[in-house]
Scaffold this motif. Structure first.
Motif, PDB file in Angstrom:
ATOM      1  N   ALA A 353     -70.125 -43.465   0.615  1.00 57.64           N
ATOM      2  CA  ALA A 353     -70.909 -43.650  -0.610  1.00 57.64           C
ATOM      3  C   ALA A 353     -72.395 -43.431  -0.342  1.00 57.64           C
ATOM      4  O   ALA A 353     -73.106 -42.835  -1.156  1.00 57.64           O
ATOM      5  CB  ALA A 353     -70.677 -45.047  -1.172  1.00 57.64           C
ATOM      6  N   ALA A 354     -72.874 -43.895   0.819  1.00 57.21           N
ATOM      7  CA  ALA A 354     -74.304 -43.801   1.132  1.00 57.21           C
ATOM      8  C   ALA A 354     -74.768 -42.366   1.310  1.00 57.21           C
ATOM      9  O   ALA A 354     -75.950 -42.057   1.113  1.00 57.21           O
ATOM     10  CB  ALA A 354     -74.624 -44.608   2.390  1.00 57.21           C
ATOM     11  N   VAL A 355     -73.855 -41.453   1.673  1.00 62.95           N
ATOM     12  CA  VAL A 355     -74.256 -40.071   1.916  1.00 62.95           C
ATOM     13  C   VAL A 355     -74.731 -39.394   0.637  1.00 62.95           C
ATOM     14  O   VAL A 355     -75.405 -38.354   0.696  1.00 62.95           O
ATOM     15  CB  VAL A 355     -73.080 -39.296   2.565  1.00 62.95           C
ATOM     16  CG1 VAL A 355     -72.050 -38.877   1.514  1.00 62.95           C
ATOM     17  CG2 VAL A 355     -73.582 -38.091   3.333  1.00 62.95           C
ATOM     18  N   HIS A 356     -74.434 -39.982  -0.525  1.00 52.43           N
ATOM     19  CA  HIS A 356     -74.930 -39.424  -1.783  1.00 52.43           C
ATOM     20  C   HIS A 356     -76.455 -39.555  -1.893  1.00 52.43           C
ATOM     21  O   HIS A 356     -77.085 -38.877  -2.723  1.00 52.43           O
ATOM     22  CB  HIS A 356     -74.258 -40.109  -2.968  1.00 52.43           C
ATOM     23  CG  HIS A 356     -72.790 -39.799  -3.079  1.00 52.43           C
ATOM     24  ND1 HIS A 356     -72.300 -38.551  -3.385  1.00 52.43           N
ATOM     25  CD2 HIS A 356     -71.692 -40.587  -2.896  1.00 52.43           C
ATOM     26  CE1 HIS A 356     -70.987 -38.571  -3.406  1.00 52.43           C
ATOM     27  NE2 HIS A 356     -70.587 -39.797  -3.106  1.00 52.43           N
ATOM     28  N   LEU A 357     -77.052 -40.423  -1.062  1.00 49.46           N
ATOM     29  CA  LEU A 357     -78.507 -40.545  -1.019  1.00 49.46           C
ATOM     30  C   LEU A 357     -79.135 -39.428  -0.187  1.00 49.46           C
ATOM     31  O   LEU A 357     -80.359 -39.275  -0.184  1.00 49.46           O
ATOM     32  CB  LEU A 357     -78.900 -41.899  -0.430  1.00 49.46           C
ATOM     33  CG  LEU A 357     -78.411 -43.139  -1.177  1.00 49.46           C
ATOM     34  CD1 LEU A 357     -78.757 -44.398  -0.394  1.00 49.46           C
ATOM     35  CD2 LEU A 357     -79.021 -43.186  -2.578  1.00 49.46           C
ATOM     36  N   GLY A 358     -78.321 -38.682   0.514  1.00 51.61           N
ATOM     37  CA  GLY A 358     -78.807 -37.630   1.406  1.00 51.61           C
ATOM     38  C   GLY A 358     -78.160 -37.762   2.759  1.00 51.61           C
ATOM     39  O   GLY A 358     -77.559 -38.799   3.089  1.00 51.61           O
ATOM     40  N   ALA A 359     -78.276 -36.745   3.589  1.00 50.09           N
ATOM     41  CA  ALA A 359     -77.630 -36.758   4.894  1.00 50.09           C
ATOM     42  C   ALA A 359     -78.323 -37.681   5.884  1.00 50.09           C
ATOM     43  O   ALA A 359     -77.671 -38.343   6.697  1.00 50.09           O
ATOM     44  CB  ALA A 359     -77.584 -35.338   5.452  1.00 50.09           C
TER      45      ALA A 359
END
Length: 398
Positions: A353-359
């Motif tokens: 889910a956190a990867v939606h903030l960027g890599a």
């Protein structure tokens, strides 16, 4: 002692080969039968979910002779694997899930049982070295076995992989029977106390086990949390093909093999707390390197992280083995496994889910969490040579 050390390394090689090959093929097999990637992913969850029951399963190891129990679990696992020969179509997919769950339960019992048996088969000075060699053997099999399993599956199908994988626990059971045990205190029945409460009180009641286990748990959780972010760095930031992920996996595996070969000497010189701290810092530096927009540094970061991660694990396992009362070693080691690997169940979806903030944000967050764990645990100088191992103390004094 050297004979026993060789037997335990051979056990790690054989069990690592069989489990790594079958775990990958189970997902591929389900995907081929059902066409569902979601169902294929659930096979992996079935393998790892039983670790949450570690404290209770570990209690079995303290109420029965450990070596016969570990041998029996291996033989039952072989029988369970052979049940997969009945899989002929989508209607038998449930068998693959059932056997995956059996694999997960066997992992908990066998890992905890082997951790508990090692102090009875080796001298305290050998534990760090042998734990490191076992780690290198397992990591080496992770590089070889998935390719071998996938190749055999493509050549002769899932049943051929089943037969090969079922042979491994039978050979492992034979090697366990050949181990010479020097101490028999673990054969005394353990007091029938709550597995979770007892395991937690012994594990976290003393700093020499609490710190390494905590650092290993944080590092392992962050390795799962950053999986999706690493994928995103390769594909969206570096704009490299997905096959580059295999290069990173190989680099990290090579680092793990190197780290496992040298960690025993470090444990003998510095003790598990210092090695756990060093491993966590190295792992954090490896994650930080993957944030940089240059693929050679990304490979170097994978190598460094590969060295650091097994250091944290081997330090924690060795601390548990040398500072736990023998009669409680089964449940405490299983509780330690739950503490170290259980958070992955939450960390992996959170990272996805956190990867939606960027890599890069998840990687930076993981670095911060690892370094914060080092600061919070605030290790003080400790000489394990002057510390009397808990395994030699009377459990009643706890």
């Amino acid at each position: 002692m050297r004979r026993n050390a060789g037997l335990f390394v051979a056990i790690s090689l054989l069990s690592g080969f069989g489990s790594s090959a079958m775990t990958l093929v189970a997902g591929i097999w389900i995907l081929d039968l059902t066409g569902s990637t979601g169902l294929a992913a659930l096979a992996g969850l079935c393998v790892y979910a039983p670790v949450l029951a570690g404290p209770w399963l570990g209690g079995l190891l303290d109420r029965a002779p450990r070596r016969p129990l570990v041998i029996a679990v291996n033989l039952l696992l072989a029988a369970a694997l052979l049940a997969l020969l009945a899989v002929r179509g989508p209607g038998q997919t449930w068998l693959i899930f059932a056997v995956s769950c059996a694999y997960g339960v066997s992992y908990v019992l066998i890992d905890a049982g082997e951790t508990a048996l090692l102090p009875s088969a080796l001298s305290p000075t050998e534990l760090g070295d042998v734990n490191g060699w076992r780690s290198s053997a397992q990591e080496g099999m992770k590089l070889v076995a998935p390719l071998a399993g996938a190749g055999l599956y493509a050549w002769h199908g899932g049943h051929a992989v089943v037969v090969l994988s079922a042979a491994m626990p039978v050979l492992v059971a034979t090697l366990y029977a050949a181990v010479r045990l020097n101490r028999t205190s673990h054969d005394q029945p353990a007091p029938r106390r709550n597995g979770l409460r007892t395991g937690l009180s012994v594990l976290f009641g003393q700093r020499v086990t609490r710190v390494p286990v905590t650092l290993a748990a944080v590092s392992i959780a962050m390795s799962g949390f950053t999986t999706a972010a690493i994928y995103a760095v390769v594909i969206t930031e570096l704009r490299l093909p997905t096959t580059f992920l295999g290069v990173l996996a190989s680099a990290q595996g090579a680092g793990s093999i190197i780290g496992g070969l040298i960690v025993g000497r470090l444990l003998a010189r510095r003790g598990p707390i210092a090695v756990g701290v060093a491993g966590t810092v190295l792992f954090a530096l490896g994650l930080l390197a993957r944030c940089l927009p240059w693929w050679p540094v990304t490979i170097a970061g994978a190598l460094v992280a590969g060295v650091g991660l097994p250091w944290t694990l081997v330090a924690a396992v060795t601390a548990v083995q040398t500072h736990t009362p023998s009669a409680l070693l089964g449940r405490v080691s299983a509780t330690a496994n739950t503490a170290m690997f259980g958070p992955l169940v939450v960390a992996i979806p959170l990272g996805a889910a956190a990867v939606h903030l960027g890599a890069r944000p998840p990687l930076v967050a993981a670095v911060a969490i690892c370094l914060t764990a080092v600061v919070v645990t605030h290790p003080r100088p400790l000489s394990l040579r002057s510390a009397r191992p808990m395994a030699d103390r009377d459990p009643a004094t706890r």
